[in-house]
Every structure is written in structure tokens, then in C-alpha cells.
Design a protein around this motif. Sequence first.
Motif, PDB file in Angstrom:
ATOM      1  N   ALA A  31       2.006  12.833 -12.910  1.00  0.00           N
ATOM      2  CA  ALA A  31       1.169  13.436 -13.960  1.00  0.00           C
ATOM      3  C   ALA A  31       1.929  13.403 -15.282  1.00  0.00           C
ATOM      4  O   ALA A  31       3.110  13.750 -15.329  1.00  0.00           O
ATOM      5  CB  ALA A  31       0.811  14.871 -13.590  1.00  0.00           C
ATOM      6  N   ASP A  32       1.254  12.991 -16.310  1.00  0.00           N
ATOM      7  CA  ASP A  32       1.875  12.798 -17.627  1.00  0.00           C
ATOM      8  C   ASP A  32       1.341  13.863 -18.589  1.00  0.00           C
ATOM      9  O   ASP A  32       0.157  13.853 -18.928  1.00  0.00           O
ATOM     10  CB  ASP A  32       1.528  11.380 -18.122  1.00  0.00           C
ATOM     11  CG  ASP A  32       1.934  11.140 -19.571  1.00  0.00           C
ATOM     12  OD1 ASP A  32       2.825  11.855 -20.071  1.00  0.00           O
ATOM     13  OD2 ASP A  32       1.352  10.223 -20.192  1.00  0.00           O
ATOM     14  N   ALA A  33       2.211  14.772 -19.033  1.00  0.00           N
ATOM     15  CA  ALA A  33       1.735  15.864 -19.890  1.00  0.00           C
ATOM     16  C   ALA A  33       1.638  15.464 -21.357  1.00  0.00           C
ATOM     17  O   ALA A  33       0.796  15.988 -22.085  1.00  0.00           O
ATOM     18  CB  ALA A  33       2.653  17.083 -19.740  1.00  0.00           C
ATOM     19  N   ASN A  34       2.495  14.541 -21.816  1.00  0.00           N
ATOM     20  CA  ASN A  34       2.551  14.310 -23.263  1.00  0.00           C
ATOM     21  C   ASN A  34       1.907  12.996 -23.715  1.00  0.00           C
ATOM     22  O   ASN A  34       1.961  12.645 -24.884  1.00  0.00           O
ATOM     23  CB  ASN A  34       3.998  14.400 -23.772  1.00  0.00           C
ATOM     24  CG  ASN A  34       4.868  13.291 -23.210  1.00  0.00           C
ATOM     25  OD1 ASN A  34       4.405  12.478 -22.407  1.00  0.00           O
ATOM     26  ND2 ASN A  34       6.118  13.259 -23.632  1.00  0.00           N
ATOM     27  N   GLY A  35       1.309  12.262 -22.800  1.00  0.00           N
ATOM     28  CA  GLY A  35       0.515  11.103 -23.213  1.00  0.00           C
ATOM     29  C   GLY A  35       1.283   9.847 -23.529  1.00  0.00           C
ATOM     30  O   GLY A  35       0.741   8.922 -24.119  1.00  0.00           O
ATOM     31  N   ARG A  42       6.788  18.340 -17.082  1.00  0.00           N
ATOM     32  CA  ARG A  42       5.678  19.216 -17.509  1.00  0.00           C
ATOM     33  C   ARG A  42       4.404  18.878 -16.741  1.00  0.00           C
ATOM     34  O   ARG A  42       3.617  19.754 -16.407  1.00  0.00           O
ATOM     35  CB  ARG A  42       5.400  19.074 -19.000  1.00  0.00           C
ATOM     36  CG  ARG A  42       6.355  19.759 -19.889  1.00  0.00           C
ATOM     37  CD  ARG A  42       5.706  20.945 -20.669  1.00  0.00           C
ATOM     38  NE  ARG A  42       6.751  21.857 -21.064  1.00  0.00           N
ATOM     39  CZ  ARG A  42       7.135  22.930 -20.374  1.00  0.00           C
ATOM     40  NH1 ARG A  42       6.525  23.277 -19.258  1.00  0.00           N
ATOM     41  NH2 ARG A  42       8.120  23.681 -20.782  1.00  0.00           N
ATOM     42  N   GLY A  43       4.224  17.599 -16.474  1.00  0.00           N
ATOM     43  CA  GLY A  43       3.071  17.182 -15.671  1.00  0.00           C
ATOM     44  C   GLY A  43       3.149  17.779 -14.276  1.00  0.00           C
ATOM     45  O   GLY A  43       2.153  18.277 -13.738  1.00  0.00           O
ATOM     46  N   THR A 440      -9.331   7.850 -20.050  1.00  0.00           N
ATOM     47  CA  THR A 440      -8.206   6.921 -20.075  1.00  0.00           C
ATOM     48  C   THR A 440      -7.195   7.452 -19.076  1.00  0.00           C
ATOM     49  O   THR A 440      -6.896   8.631 -19.064  1.00  0.00           O
ATOM     50  CB  THR A 440      -7.538   6.889 -21.465  1.00  0.00           C
ATOM     51  OG1 THR A 440      -7.321   8.221 -21.876  1.00  0.00           O
ATOM     52  CG2 THR A 440      -8.345   6.127 -22.483  1.00  0.00           C
ATOM     53  N   SER A 441      -6.707   6.658 -18.253  1.00  0.00           N
ATOM     54  CA  SER A 441      -5.744   6.960 -17.182  1.00  0.00           C
ATOM     55  C   SER A 441      -6.265   7.980 -16.170  1.00  0.00           C
ATOM     56  O   SER A 441      -5.500   8.548 -15.407  1.00  0.00           O
ATOM     57  CB  SER A 441      -4.370   7.362 -17.722  1.00  0.00           C
ATOM     58  OG  SER A 441      -4.338   8.675 -18.190  1.00  0.00           O
ATOM     59  N   GLY A 448      -2.696   6.559 -21.905  1.00  0.00           N
ATOM     60  CA  GLY A 448      -2.678   5.483 -20.914  1.00  0.00           C
ATOM     61  C   GLY A 448      -1.766   5.761 -19.724  1.00  0.00           C
ATOM     62  O   GLY A 448      -1.245   6.858 -19.564  1.00  0.00           O
ATOM     63  N   ALA A 449      -1.599   4.729 -18.893  1.00  0.00           N
ATOM     64  CA  ALA A 449      -0.739   4.831 -17.720  1.00  0.00           C
ATOM     65  C   ALA A 449       0.218   3.644 -17.716  1.00  0.00           C
ATOM     66  O   ALA A 449      -0.150   2.542 -18.109  1.00  0.00           O
ATOM     67  CB  ALA A 449      -1.581   4.812 -16.446  1.00  0.00           C
TER      68      ALA A 449
END
Length: 551
Positions: A31-35, A42-43, A440-441, A448-449
Motif C-alpha cells: 500500500a502506497d500512502a504518498n502516491g 504509512r501504507g 489509478t492503481s 500510479g503503481a
Amino acid sequence: MTSTSHAQLPVDDATWWRQAAVYQIYPRSFADANGDGIGDLRGIISRVPYLQGLGIDAVWLSPFYPSALADGGYDVADYRDVDPRIGTLDEFDEMVAALHGAGIRVIVDIVPNHSSDDHVWFQEALAAAPGSPERARYIFRDGLGADGSKPPADWTSMFGGPSWTRVPDGQWYLHLFAKEQPDFNWDNEEVRADFRQTLRFWSDRGVDGFRIDVAHGLTKELGESLPSQAEIDAITEPGAHPLWDRDEVHEIYADWRKVFDEYTPPRIAVAEAWVSTPRRPRYASAEGLGQAFNFDLLEADFDAEQFRTIIADNLALSAASGSSTTWVFSNHDVVRHATRYALPPRNGSTVKQGQKWLLSGGTQPVADVELGLRRARAATLLMLGLPGSAYLYQGEELGLPEVADIPAAERQDPAFFRNPGVDIGRDGCRVPLPWTREGTSLGFGPDGAHLPQPQGFGALSVEAQDGAPGSTLELYRAALALRHELRAAETLDWVRSPADVLHLARPGGWHVVTNFGTHAVPLPDGEVVLTSGPLAGTQLPSSTTAWIRTV
Ligand code: NOJ
Ligand code: CA
């Protein structure tokens, strides 16, 4: 979801690991919290309620340390820090507190066979002269031939290509994996002391245990003249290989055991040791790491006889070592099991790290996706009904398939780059998770991813499966919740059954029945509590597992 108290993690419970369900997080893809497209701490923190709701006992985090990502983070530049793209040490502490608060223990990955070539010690080694103490932390040798321009041996690395790389002053260094992963010299006391420090560093931060990467590497027996690859390949005597599974490696783990036992409860460890089954118990002994991965089921076909033998053998082995056995179907190195079981049987060929036998270009052989998922669900429900600890890999609870069609330009795995046209590498099981149907993602992050998610991932997302009757996610949740009752004791009895069916009786009147055959079979008596797929009246269909209770 409300968070529970630390009371769920009693300090006097030194056996929590024995039947734990451990969920592997591959941080960059969770999981990506900051994009920025890369998963982060954080994710993970934001998904603690999800992990708690899943019902797992522990998470194992693949490396999150500073790394140039030559090998997805298994090239560690600093063992006692967090990659700034993933977070900070303060965020790590926050994450541990959040997980502990949710009753979830934390296992981190230790990579002791090799560092990154960016590690300060390797940089010092390059700057220092041949024969210097700086070089003695790694394995440097002069080359062969009059001018030393030939490598000290013709060995092939685990990712393909040579195992020796030359440095500007003419010497060569050993790397059993990518050239960015120089092997440490474990005869060097500084190396040993440094890893003790690393184990204490994370233990002091509240980490509950360690997954030991390439645990059968580390010590090597390199005499003056090195054997050839052909000579090495001919060695069959256990313990005689100069590079792998040397008996001396257990001295290191006996030393680490003392460190683990400085803590209450003692820190746990699980060995990633690709060794023959009889050699595994020593890694899992109480004087050593305590537990070892058992990849036997991961290498098996969906076949009753193979499963029966593997389960019986491993329970006997773990009883002999005093450890509990481990089970695993998927991880970040192998083709996801929903896809493996969708392919023709492999009949004994082994799953080698970095060498996937799968799907050249995503089209050959054609995968039977529906059958693969059905078998994967049946296999997992069987595994979760066994004594021992179960290691789950992020995304398998969604029934995710391997992503086979990642374009070459977007691939990251060194196994892909070092074996052009031969090996598509491991990126296909490392694609960022789909959390939502759209966006997105797919909810992985606000943007994105780092690896492309395929068509169809949204329909498998957490959002799509949450609360949906019969979804793979709800199956995992139900099984993990019930497993707490089922694992009351580490025993099982085999019940007579047709050749294509496995029937296990567990304490408390629990029965686990899997039909590996092609035709439905009658269900045994009792209350059907959970099934991996729909029943056919009183029949257990093909590729289906049922949990049944008789009291
Ligand atoms: C095993 C890890 O699981 C894999 O991802 C890695 O490439 C090798 N060890 C080398 O560290
Ligand atoms: Ca990020």
C-alpha cells in the motif's frame, strides 16, 4: 475497527509462533500512502485494520532497508535503517506499535549472505588494497591466467551469469546472486559482530522475530584452488558442498540463539534454507533458528498422494526436531499458486528461485484460471487445517493470479535481465495489490503503481470481495478465525479415504477433507462448517476442501 490491547501479545508466551498464521508483506507492493508508486510504512499502518480483520497472527516484512533495488531490496545498503522511499525509523516504530496494538506480531527479513554493493563496507573494500582488512569482510580473490583476467572459478550465479565480478585493480569478488550482491566472508569476526548488532537493533525496537534469507549460505569452504562448477555439481554427499548448507553455518545460528534468548519472549527466527528435507531439522532446532520454511507443498502438484506423503513426512520431521512445521504455497519468489495450479502438472521438477517454469510471454501454456483458483482455495483450506504454522503471501487472500504479461521495459527482477529469453523473473507475483475496483492503481495509492496492474485486478480487489459471500477474501477470513479453535493441539489422525481424497481428523472433533480427484465424493458425517467452494448436495465436488465438525 477497534484496536485491541497489547494484552493480546502476552510476554510470557514463548510458543506463539508454533501454529501462527504469518502474512508476508512485500512492502513496495502492499500500500502506497504518498502516491510515489512505491508501497510504504504509512501504507502498512493505514491497512492495520484490514490485517486485523483478516485474522493473522503475525506479519513478515520483506526488506524495507535502504537499497538500490538491484534485487527488490534483498541488496541491503544499511541493515539498521529504513529506505527513505519507504519511510523512517520513527514510522517503523509507529507501525510496530499499531500492529502490536492489533494483536499482530512483527517479523523482519535479515539478509546475511550478502549486502548491496552500495553498503559502506563494500565501498570501503573497493577503495582499499587487496589483502586489506576492508576486503576481508567480503570474498575477494585474484583471477586465473597470467594476467589474472579469468575469474577464480567458472561458477554460475543463482540468477544466471557468472558468480565472480572483477574490480578495477584486477581482483574479483564472489556474489552467489546478482553482481550488486557481494557475499560476506563469515569467517570474519567483524561480520559476525555486526549481524548480532543488527539483530539486537530490531529486537530492541520491538520486533518479534526474523526471517533469515538464504540461511543455508553464509559459511563457505574455499580452499586455495577452487573446484569447477562441474566438480561442484557432482557433489552429492550431504554437507560436502563448498558453498551451500555447510555444517559450520549452525555455529552462527547457535550464536544468534543466545541473542534471541536475551529477550522476553525470545525472538523467533525462520530459516529460508533450500536444503533437502532431512537436512532441514537442524535449521529448525531449538539451539538454532527454531523454525525453517518447508517448501515441499509449494513444489508439489495438486495431487493427493504427493500431499499425503509431504504432510506425513514433515510432521514426523518436526516432531523429531521439536519444532513445528511450516507450510507455504506462495511467496515473492514463485508463481502464485492460483496460477501454478492452472498449469499442467510439473511431475517433480523443482521450483528454483528466479527460474520460473511458467508462461513464456503469458500465453504458453494456456492457464485454466478457474481451475487454478478452485484448487488454490482447496489447497489453502487444507493447509490452514494442518498443525504447524502457515505462511501466507499478500494477495493470495484475494486469489490473485501471477501477472505474466508485464512488458520487458517495466520488469525489475535481475533474474529476468540475467537470463534473456529464458526466465521472465519474479515480477509477476510482486504487482501492487488492488484495494478498490476503480482508480489509478486500484487503491494501491493515490497515484500510479511501480509495476503495472493487469486488466481484471479491480474485480479481485478487497473492495470487490469484502462481504461478498463465497469470495476468496471471505474464505480466508472465515478459515483464519476458525483456525484458532482447530489448532488447539499439534496433532492429526489420518482417516481412511479413497486414493484421491485426504481426510484428516484434528482434536476437538474437527475434520479436514480435500477431494483432489475429478469426481464428487460423499461427504463424511458431521456439521459442514466451511468449504472452499460450493457443495453438490451431500457430495464434496472435485478440487474442494471441507471443514467438518462432529461434536
Ligand atoms: C531469497 C529471497 O527470497 C529472494 O527474493 C532473493 O532474491 C534471494 N534470497 C537473494 O537474497
Ligand atoms: Ca510511497
